[in-house]
Design a protein around this motif. Structure first.
Motif, PDB file in Angstrom:
ATOM      1  N   LEU A  28      28.335  11.916  40.069  1.00 19.67           N
ATOM      2  CA  LEU A  28      27.790  13.240  40.377  1.00 19.67           C
ATOM      3  C   LEU A  28      26.286  13.309  40.161  1.00 19.67           C
ATOM      4  O   LEU A  28      25.582  14.044  40.854  1.00 19.67           O
ATOM      5  CB  LEU A  28      28.482  14.298  39.496  1.00 19.67           C
ATOM      6  CG  LEU A  28      29.998  14.432  39.667  1.00 19.67           C
ATOM      7  CD1 LEU A  28      30.549  15.421  38.654  1.00 19.67           C
ATOM      8  CD2 LEU A  28      30.336  14.862  41.090  1.00 19.67           C
ATOM      9  N   GLU A  29      25.781  12.559  39.175  1.00 19.72           N
ATOM     10  CA  GLU A  29      24.369  12.633  38.823  1.00 19.72           C
ATOM     11  C   GLU A  29      23.772  11.237  38.694  1.00 19.72           C
ATOM     12  O   GLU A  29      23.635  10.723  37.588  1.00 19.72           O
ATOM     13  CB  GLU A  29      24.191  13.387  37.489  1.00 19.72           C
ATOM     14  CG  GLU A  29      24.583  14.848  37.544  1.00 19.72           C
ATOM     15  CD  GLU A  29      24.057  15.605  36.328  1.00 19.72           C
ATOM     16  OE1 GLU A  29      22.875  15.444  35.989  1.00 19.72           O
ATOM     17  OE2 GLU A  29      24.852  16.343  35.727  1.00 19.72           O
ATOM     18  N   HIS A  30      23.415  10.646  39.801  1.00 15.42           N
ATOM     19  CA  HIS A  30      22.757   9.336  39.728  1.00 15.42           C
ATOM     20  C   HIS A  30      21.367   9.400  40.364  1.00 15.42           C
ATOM     21  O   HIS A  30      20.923   8.475  41.025  1.00 15.42           O
ATOM     22  CB  HIS A  30      23.613   8.231  40.360  1.00 15.42           C
ATOM     23  CG  HIS A  30      24.037   8.493  41.776  1.00 15.42           C
ATOM     24  ND1 HIS A  30      25.237   9.078  42.078  1.00 15.42           N
ATOM     25  CD2 HIS A  30      23.431   8.236  42.962  1.00 15.42           C
ATOM     26  CE1 HIS A  30      25.357   9.175  43.396  1.00 15.42           C
ATOM     27  NE2 HIS A  30      24.268   8.667  43.956  1.00 15.42           N
ATOM     28  N   ASP A  31      20.693  10.536  40.145  1.00 18.91           N
ATOM     29  CA  ASP A  31      19.315  10.668  40.602  1.00 18.91           C
ATOM     30  C   ASP A  31      18.466   9.563  39.975  1.00 18.91           C
ATOM     31  O   ASP A  31      18.655   9.206  38.808  1.00 18.91           O
ATOM     32  CB  ASP A  31      18.768  12.047  40.183  1.00 18.91           C
ATOM     33  CG  ASP A  31      17.411  12.333  40.786  1.00 18.91           C
ATOM     34  OD1 ASP A  31      16.422  11.807  40.238  1.00 18.91           O
ATOM     35  OD2 ASP A  31      17.346  13.053  41.789  1.00 18.91           O
ATOM     36  N   GLN A  32      17.518   9.045  40.723  1.00 15.92           N
ATOM     37  CA  GLN A  32      16.686   7.947  40.231  1.00 15.92           C
ATOM     38  C   GLN A  32      15.959   8.298  38.943  1.00 15.92           C
ATOM     39  O   GLN A  32      15.662   7.432  38.121  1.00 15.92           O
ATOM     40  CB  GLN A  32      15.670   7.544  41.299  1.00 15.92           C
ATOM     41  CG  GLN A  32      16.296   6.990  42.565  1.00 15.92           C
ATOM     42  CD  GLN A  32      15.259   6.807  43.657  1.00 15.92           C
ATOM     43  OE1 GLN A  32      14.121   6.458  43.384  1.00 15.92           O
ATOM     44  NE2 GLN A  32      15.653   7.048  44.892  1.00 15.92           N
ATOM     45  N   ALA A  33      15.680   9.583  38.756  1.00 12.73           N
ATOM     46  CA  ALA A  33      14.956  10.009  37.554  1.00 12.73           C
ATOM     47  C   ALA A  33      15.731   9.673  36.289  1.00 12.73           C
ATOM     48  O   ALA A  33      15.143   9.460  35.227  1.00 12.73           O
ATOM     49  CB  ALA A  33      14.676  11.511  37.612  1.00 12.73           C
ATOM     50  N   GLY A  34      17.051   9.588  36.411  1.00  6.68           N
ATOM     51  CA  GLY A  34      17.878   9.298  35.243  1.00  6.68           C
ATOM     52  C   GLY A  34      17.703   7.900  34.704  1.00  6.68           C
ATOM     53  O   GLY A  34      18.138   7.595  33.588  1.00  6.68           O
ATOM     54  N   LEU A  35      17.075   7.036  35.476  1.00  6.66           N
ATOM     55  CA  LEU A  35      16.800   5.686  34.995  1.00  6.66           C
ATOM     56  C   LEU A  35      15.735   5.694  33.915  1.00  6.66           C
ATOM     57  O   LEU A  35      15.584   4.724  33.178  1.00  6.66           O
ATOM     58  CB  LEU A  35      16.365   4.792  36.163  1.00  6.66           C
ATOM     59  CG  LEU A  35      17.495   4.439  37.148  1.00  6.66           C
ATOM     60  CD1 LEU A  35      16.914   3.876  38.446  1.00  6.66           C
ATOM     61  CD2 LEU A  35      18.458   3.447  36.518  1.00  6.66           C
ATOM     62  N   HIS A  36      14.984   6.777  33.829  1.00  9.41           N
ATOM     63  CA  HIS A  36      13.999   6.956  32.761  1.00  9.41           C
ATOM     64  C   HIS A  36      14.718   7.631  31.600  1.00  9.41           C
ATOM     65  O   HIS A  36      15.164   8.769  31.711  1.00  9.41           O
ATOM     66  CB  HIS A  36      12.833   7.809  33.240  1.00  9.41           C
ATOM     67  CG  HIS A  36      11.636   7.775  32.336  1.00  9.41           C
ATOM     68  ND1 HIS A  36      11.707   8.089  30.996  1.00  9.41           N
ATOM     69  CD2 HIS A  36      10.340   7.426  32.575  1.00  9.41           C
ATOM     70  CE1 HIS A  36      10.510   7.960  30.445  1.00  9.41           C
ATOM     71  NE2 HIS A  36       9.661   7.559  31.382  1.00  9.41           N
ATOM     72  N   GLY A  37      14.824   6.931  30.476  1.00 11.74           N
ATOM     73  CA  GLY A  37      15.613   7.432  29.361  1.00 11.74           C
ATOM     74  C   GLY A  37      15.168   8.763  28.801  1.00 11.74           C
ATOM     75  O   GLY A  37      15.959   9.496  28.218  1.00 11.74           O
ATOM     76  N   ARG A  38      13.890   9.131  28.992  1.00 16.16           N
ATOM     77  CA  ARG A  38      13.381  10.375  28.423  1.00 16.16           C
ATOM     78  C   ARG A  38      13.379  11.526  29.411  1.00 16.16           C
ATOM     79  O   ARG A  38      12.957  12.620  29.082  1.00 16.16           O
ATOM     80  CB  ARG A  38      11.967  10.143  27.877  1.00 16.16           C
ATOM     81  CG  ARG A  38      11.929   9.171  26.701  1.00 16.16           C
ATOM     82  CD  ARG A  38      10.533   9.045  26.127  1.00 16.16           C
ATOM     83  NE  ARG A  38      10.512   8.111  24.991  1.00 16.16           N
ATOM     84  CZ  ARG A  38       9.422   7.804  24.308  1.00 16.16           C
ATOM     85  NH1 ARG A  38       8.245   8.347  24.657  1.00 16.16           N
ATOM     86  NH2 ARG A  38       9.489   6.962  23.295  1.00 16.16           N
TER      87      ARG A  38
END
Length: 212
Positions: A28-38
């Motif tokens: 549901l939430e695999h936006d690329q931004a999520g690869l940044h832990g913060r």
């Protein structure tokens, strides 16, 4: 906790961690931004990882990444240790690996090229260094479960022999370092492998395939 046994001094514990909640979250939430832990998305992923690791014992032991194939066979992926010397305990180590090496989960939904581009954008000055960590994490791609076993009686002087024994015997695909084990199979090795195998067999009916 499955297959808890008593040793002469302390209790040996073991368990199977399913990563299905992480895959369901990322579906549901695999936006690329999520690869940044913060990032906000990255923190939500981290919260799921923290939640599912709560059942893992906060002590020393070994853990084993793997997956069930569609026919039910188990595939060995990565063998690790935690809690010996100054290293983090099992719960903390597995939790941090799931957070720091999230690329191995994310790759089920996002291409390596996309993750590489996101890395360059998120860490413009350090990506040339961090990219190596991403490729190392991708060796764990396809993992669906992590088996863990505590080993409260193991002395630090024995750790290297047991770890090399386990790696050679189980031959996990993501372990690049493979020191030669001692000639005689260690008793701790037999115990740990027995726990691993019992858990893998017991949880086979609960296997799942990664749904993209």
């Amino acid at each position: 906790m499955l297959l808890d046994h008593l040793t002469e001094v302390e209790e040996l514990k073991s368990g199977m961690l399913s990563l299905q909640p992480l895959y369901e979250f990322l579906k549901l939430e695999h936006d690329q931004a999520g690869l940044h832990g913060r990032s906000q998305e990255g923190r939500r992923y981290g919260a799921v990882a923290k939640r599912i690791c709560r059942t893992i014992a906060a002590t020393q032991g070994f853990y084993f990444w793997g997956r069930y194939e569609p026919n039910g066979l188990w595939r060995n992926i990565y063998l690790g240790k935690a809690g010996f010397g100054r290293t983090a305990n099992l719960r903390a180590r597995i939790r941090e690996e799931l957070k720091d090496e999230r690329a191995c989960i994310w790759c089920a939904f996002v291409s390596e090229r996309t993750m590489d581009a996101a890395g360059e954008r998120n860490y413009p000055r350090m990506w040339h260094h961090y990219k190596k960590h991403m490729h190392r994490a991708l060796k764990k791609a396809g993992t669906t479960h992590i088996v863990w076993v505590t080993d409260p009686q193991l002395k630090n002087s024995q750790v290297q022999n047991i770890e090399s024994d386990l790696i050679e015997t189980l031959s996990p695909s993501a372990n690049m370092s493979r020191p030669v084990p001692p000639v005689t199979l260690q008793e701790h090795t037999k115990t740990i492998i027995g726990e691993f195998r019992a858990l893998i067999h017991a949880h086979r009916p609960e296997r799942f395939l990664i749904d993209k």
